[in-house]
Design a protein around this motif. Structure first.
Motif, mmCIF file in Angstrom:
data_model
loop_
_atom_site.group_PDB
_atom_site.id
_atom_site.type_symbol
_atom_site.label_atom_id
_atom_site.label_comp_id
_atom_site.label_asym_id
_atom_site.label_seq_id
_atom_site.Cartn_x
_atom_site.Cartn_y
_atom_site.Cartn_z
ATOM 1 N N GLN A 3 45.223 48.623 43.103
ATOM 2 C CA GLN A 3 44.750 47.496 42.312
ATOM 3 C C GLN A 3 45.946 46.652 41.897
ATOM 4 O OE1 GLN A 3 42.600 48.531 38.639
ATOM 5 N NE2 GLN A 3 41.232 46.798 39.038
ATOM 6 N N GLY A 36 41.052 43.050 41.770
ATOM 7 C CA GLY A 36 40.067 44.080 42.015
ATOM 8 C C GLY A 36 40.624 45.273 42.775
ATOM 9 N N GLN A 67 29.730 40.555 45.943
ATOM 10 C CA GLN A 67 29.006 40.780 44.692
ATOM 11 C C GLN A 67 28.686 39.470 44.007
ATOM 12 O OE1 GLN A 67 31.689 44.611 43.502
ATOM 13 N NE2 GLN A 67 30.433 43.794 41.843
ATOM 14 N N GLN A 120 32.331 51.811 37.651
ATOM 15 C CA GLN A 120 32.622 51.035 36.450
ATOM 16 C C GLN A 120 34.095 51.209 36.107
ATOM 17 O OE1 GLN A 120 31.852 52.970 32.643
ATOM 18 N NE2 GLN A 120 30.569 51.236 32.033
ATOM 19 N N GLN A 121 34.750 50.130 35.757
ATOM 20 C CA GLN A 121 36.131 50.227 35.298
ATOM 21 C C GLN A 121 36.256 49.565 33.935
ATOM 22 O OE1 GLN A 121 39.313 48.372 37.620
ATOM 23 N NE2 GLN A 121 40.696 50.038 37.061
ATOM 24 N N PRO A 159 38.822 53.608 37.590
ATOM 25 C CA PRO A 159 37.380 53.477 37.839
ATOM 26 C C PRO A 159 36.654 54.799 37.601
ATOM 27 C CG PRO A 159 38.655 52.444 39.581
ATOM 28 C CD PRO A 159 39.619 53.245 38.758
ATOM 29 N N VAL A 199 34.377 46.079 34.347
ATOM 30 C CA VAL A 199 34.166 45.481 35.666
ATOM 31 C C VAL A 199 33.448 46.504 36.541
ATOM 32 C CG1 VAL A 199 35.249 44.415 37.668
ATOM 33 C CG2 VAL A 199 36.251 44.103 35.391
ATOM 34 N N TYR A 200 32.428 46.038 37.240
ATOM 35 C CA TYR A 200 31.613 46.891 38.097
ATOM 36 C C TYR A 200 31.879 46.554 39.561
ATOM 37 C CZ TYR A 200 29.241 48.323 33.881
ATOM 38 O OH TYR A 200 28.975 48.844 32.650
ATOM 39 N N TYR A 201 32.045 47.601 40.363
ATOM 40 C CA TYR A 201 32.332 47.440 41.788
ATOM 41 C C TYR A 201 31.299 48.203 42.619
ATOM 42 C CZ TYR A 201 37.044 46.055 40.269
ATOM 43 O OH TYR A 201 38.115 45.433 39.673
ATOM 44 N N GLY A 258 34.103 42.782 42.498
ATOM 45 C CA GLY A 258 33.986 43.165 41.100
ATOM 46 C C GLY A 258 33.176 42.151 40.305
ATOM 47 N N THR A 259 32.392 42.641 39.365
ATOM 48 C CA THR A 259 31.622 41.801 38.450
ATOM 49 C C THR A 259 32.005 42.181 37.029
ATOM 50 O OG1 THR A 259 29.737 41.564 39.948
ATOM 51 C CG2 THR A 259 29.330 41.243 37.583
ATOM 52 N N LYS A 260 32.483 41.203 36.289
ATOM 53 C CA LYS A 260 32.908 41.446 34.914
ATOM 54 C C LYS A 260 31.720 41.302 33.970
ATOM 55 C CE LYS A 260 36.531 40.250 31.620
ATOM 56 N NZ LYS A 260 37.734 39.422 31.383
#
Lengths: 118, 112
Positions: free
Chosen positions: A39, A44, B6, B42-43, B49, B90-92, B106-108
């Motif tokens: 990362q 990301g 995403q 999830q991070q 993560p 953040v979701y991956y 990633g989605t924050k």
């Protein structure tokens, strides 16, 4: 208890080399798909490499030919040899494990920072 | 390589309200063995993560049941039925059907 711990990160000049280690406990590295994920700062997740139970390996396109994943079963440790390092390799490097049945990364280390800069 | 896309990249949500994240792959993630190796992670800030879901809809032990996963083929969704403060991060999505594995951008998820 399952634990993974990375070490070996640090500052290295462009073109240099570094070897990361991931010492594990609570399971056997050769029983899992062991993976490196990185990362970059503020970015990301990027999948880097995997070593399968049988020893075969895969690499992401950005590191193919420069990085080598390996493991030492006697030490229960995963490695990532990184050569010809570039500034864009600057990142936190995580090791993680996946089972063959789920191929999902269920346990992760805390990561080690690699900085490539002159 | 399979590209994972995403949407949205950012999702401001009110506490107690639902949230939904979409993940689309450039190729079908159905493996010849019949499994679809799509997982969600999830991070949280400053943390590595954490795996939430595997093979589309299987929740890892300890993950709250307000998280659910669905989808097939190339389209997948992670839903949170009622967002709580601890869900910020953040979701991956990640595919491991074909190697090299690949992550979505990633989605924050943030609280309004």
């Amino acid at each position: 208890e399952v634990q993974l711990g990375e070490s070996g990160g640090g500052l290295v000049q462009p073109g240099g080399s570094l070897r990361l280690s991931c010492a594990v406990s609570g399971f056997t590295v050769s029983d899992y798909y062991m993976t490196w994920v990185r990362q970059a700062p503020g970015k990301g997740l990027e999948w880097v490499s995997v070593i399968f139970r049988g020893g075969s390996t895969y690499y992401g396109d950005s590191v193919k030919g420069r990085f080598t994943i390996s493991r030492d079963n006697s030490k229960n440790t995963l490695y990532l040899q990184m050569d010809s390092l570039r500034s864009e390799d600057t990142a936190v490097y995580f090791c993680a494990r996946a089972t063959a049945t789920t191929r999902s990364l269920d346990y992760w280390g805390q990561g080690t920072l690699v900085t490539v800069s002159s | 390589d399979i590209v994972m896309t995403q949407t949205p990249l950012s999702s401001p949500v009110t506490l107690g309200q639902p949230a939904s994240i979409s993940c689309r792959s450039s190729q079908s993630l159905l493996h010849s063995d019949g499994s679809t190796y799509l997982s969600w992670l999830q991070q949280r800030p400053g943390q590595p993560p954490r795996l939430l879901m595997y093979k589309i809809s299987n929740r890892l032990s300890g993950v709250p049941d307000r998280f659910s996963g669905s989808g097939a083929g190339t389209d997948f969704t992670l839903k949170i039925s009622r967002v709580e403060a601890e869900d910020v991060g953040v979701y991956y999505c990640m595919q491991a059907t074909r190697f090299p594995s690949t992550f979505g951008q990633g989605t924050k998820l943030e609280i309004k």
